[in-house]
Design a protein around this motif. Structure first.
Motif, PDB file in Angstrom:
ATOM      1  N   GLY A 218      -0.547   3.764   2.385  1.00  0.00           N
ATOM      2  CA  GLY A 218      -0.590   5.190   2.085  1.00  0.00           C
ATOM      3  C   GLY A 218       0.511   5.477   1.072  1.00  0.00           C
ATOM      4  N   ASP A 219       0.125   5.715  -0.176  1.00  0.00           N
ATOM      5  CA  ASP A 219       1.152   5.948  -1.201  1.00  0.00           C
ATOM      6  C   ASP A 219       1.870   7.265  -0.898  1.00  0.00           C
ATOM      7  OD1 ASP A 219       2.604   6.431  -3.650  1.00  0.00           O
ATOM      8  OD2 ASP A 219       1.246   5.038  -4.651  1.00  0.00           O
ATOM      9  N   GLY A 220       3.186   7.199  -0.793  1.00  0.00           N
ATOM     10  CA  GLY A 220       3.962   8.416  -0.533  1.00  0.00           C
ATOM     11  C   GLY A 220       3.895   8.912   0.902  1.00  0.00           C
TER      12      GLY A 220
ATOM     13  N   ALA B   6      -0.138   1.632 -10.490  1.00  0.00           N
ATOM     14  CA  ALA B   6       0.936   0.711 -10.086  1.00  0.00           C
ATOM     15  C   ALA B   6       0.657  -0.053  -8.793  1.00  0.00           C
ATOM     16  CB  ALA B   6       2.246   1.482  -9.957  1.00  0.00           C
ATOM     17  N   THR B   7       0.184   0.633  -7.753  1.00  0.00           N
ATOM     18  CA  THR B   7       0.020  -0.047  -6.463  1.00  0.00           C
ATOM     19  C   THR B   7      -1.011  -1.169  -6.534  1.00  0.00           C
ATOM     20  OG1 THR B   7       0.558   2.080  -5.438  1.00  0.00           O
ATOM     21  CG2 THR B   7      -0.215   0.330  -3.971  1.00  0.00           C
ATOM     22  N   PRO B   8      -2.271  -0.880  -6.911  1.00  0.00           N
ATOM     23  CA  PRO B   8      -3.214  -2.002  -7.020  1.00  0.00           C
ATOM     24  C   PRO B   8      -2.804  -3.021  -8.087  1.00  0.00           C
ATOM     25  CG  PRO B   8      -4.206   0.042  -7.848  1.00  0.00           C
ATOM     26  CD  PRO B   8      -2.938   0.415  -7.163  1.00  0.00           C
TER      27      PRO B   8
ATOM     28  N   ILE C  85      -6.247  -1.809   0.761  1.00  0.00           N
ATOM     29  CA  ILE C  85      -6.861  -0.482   0.669  1.00  0.00           C
ATOM     30  C   ILE C  85      -5.729   0.521   0.477  1.00  0.00           C
ATOM     31  CG2 ILE C  85      -8.126   1.298   1.957  1.00  0.00           C
ATOM     32  CD1 ILE C  85      -9.344  -1.087   3.620  1.00  0.00           C
ATOM     33  N   GLU C  86      -5.870   1.394  -0.529  1.00  0.00           N
ATOM     34  CA  GLU C  86      -4.806   2.372  -0.747  1.00  0.00           C
ATOM     35  C   GLU C  86      -5.310   3.810  -0.657  1.00  0.00           C
ATOM     36  OE1 GLU C  86      -1.249   3.576  -3.883  1.00  0.00           O
ATOM     37  OE2 GLU C  86      -3.201   2.983  -4.658  1.00  0.00           O
ATOM     38  N   GLY C  87      -4.629   4.605   0.147  1.00  0.00           N
ATOM     39  CA  GLY C  87      -4.779   6.062   0.105  1.00  0.00           C
ATOM     40  C   GLY C  87      -3.813   6.538  -0.969  1.00  0.00           C
TER      41      GLY C  87
HETATM   42 MG    MG Z   1      -0.296   4.124  -5.639  1.00  0.00          MG
END
Ligand code: MG
Ligand code: ZN
Length: 380
Positions: free
Chosen positions: A51-53, A145-147, A266-268
């Protein structure tokens, strides 16, 4: 003096507890954590959910805003993770993504590289070398950035077209996210990476086809990519509807195609954007979408029995606080600013190997813990 004080105060405390209970409403107050299927290493598959942030307050607020229950409460194992980067106590998503993906501290803005800018292999790339299947499902652009930390190696996260090129060459088996324009209408060259991916054996689908991802017939003999937007996808509030379904589809696709297990991230992605906008409703809607995804993933993992599920965040965004006067489903909140903060983030774990994700640890340790849980070094 102290005895007198306590005898005066205690009945007040008890009274207060008694009277505040009914006001808590009918939300689930008992934690229904699901028992781990088996505690033995190794896990065959790993699904990492970021979960980003998403700090602890975002989750707490989400639970109270949802009448006192979210699927986060089902996890039998929890821990805390430090998020600082190489050069800053307050990380960005690139440095923290790199720490989790590659196990090294880097400077803010570095993607898949160490503090000197040298590329470092990610757990996803190592999984591919071990002939595991791999997947990425996000609600940002795939080049974000995250993926990108799992699939690319660039000195700056802003190098989005080079990142797209690396993603197109990454060999990841199941890709869902935005950022189509970085693949097929590039400013830096004339290449059409979508077409190149098709030539390399991908089934390429996108949002323009008007076919929702959940309605696409997936060809199991191919790799799969679905571009959900030209850049960042819609917010949940404005109509994005794919994260839970695409995550479930992805896990099932990767499982059915793999003898050797799979690694999936998996990113939220947009919980962070809600924090940057200091928009509580935005944060809550994205968090609940992520929670629904957790529900689907836990259902998959429970049935599968060989999948380790890790849920965590890269950092907190906004310095969110729950203020006095809040009630269930009526949270009074405030942000300190629309930027990241340096607080530790929670870690939730379920499945084989989950017991090692407790205590306080660094985000670079997450990488090592994931590899240990998968017995990555002992695979072929
Ligand atoms: Mg992100
Ligand atoms: Zn951010």
């Amino acid at each position: 003096m102290r005895v007198v004080f306590l005898t005066l105060i205690f009945p007040l405390i008890l009274l207060n507890c008694g009277s505040s209970r009914p006001a808590m409403g009918s939300g689930e107050t008992v934690v229904h954590s699901i028992p781990n299927p088996n505690q033995k290493n190794p896990a065959k598959n790993l699904i990492l959910m970021i979960g980003d942030g998403m700090g602890l307050t975002q989750i707490t607020a989400g639970i109270y805003d949802n009448n006192n229950f979210l699927n986060f409460e089902k996890f039998p194992v929890t821990g805390l993770m430090k998020t600082h980067s190489y050069d800053n106590l307050v990380t960005d998503s690139a440095a923290s993504g790199t720490a989790m993906a590659c196990g090294v501290k880097t400077y803010n803005n570095g993607v898949g590289v160490d503090k000197d800018g040298i590329p470092v292999k990610s757990i996803l790339e190592e999984a591919e070398e071990k002939e595991m299947m791999t997947g990425i499902v996000v609600t940002s652009a795939l080049v974000n950035a995250t993926p990108a930390s799992f699939m690319a190696h660039q000195k700056l996260r802003a190098f989005m077209e080079p990142i797209a090129e690396e993603i197109a060459n990454s060999g990841v088996d199941f890709l869902v996210g935005g950022g189509k324009k970085y693949f097929d209408r590039r400013a830096s060259d004339e290449r059409n990476l979508s077409k190149e991916m098709e030539d390399k054996g991908y089934q390429v689908e996108d949002f323009i086809s008007n076919q929702r991802i959940q309605d696409v017939k997936i060809n199991h003999g191919k790799k799969f990519v679905y571009f959900t937007a030209d850049d960042d996808p819609l917010t949940k509030i404005t109509g994005r509807d794919y994260l839970p379904q695409a995550s479930k589809m992805g896990a099932e696709f990767l499982k059915s195609n793999s003898e050797n297990g799979f690694f999936m991230m998996i990113e939220g992605s947009q919980i962070d954007l809600g924090g940057h906008a200091t928009n509580f409703k935005y944060v809550m809607s994205e968090l609940k979408d992520f929670d629904e995804t957790i529900k689907q993933v836990l259902k998959f993992a429970e049935e599968d029995g060989e999948t380790l599920v890790i849920v965590t965040a890269d950092h907190e965004t906004g310095g969110l606080a729950i203020k006095e006067g809040s009630k269930l489903k009526k949270i009074k909140s405030d942000f300190i600013y629309g930027r990241h903060t340096g607080t530790m983030v929670p870690v939730f774990a379920y499945g084989p190997g989950s017991e090692n994700f407790t205590g306080i640890f660094d985000n670079t340790e997450l990488y090592r813990k994931m590899k240990a849980a998968l017995a990555m070094d002992n695979r072929n």
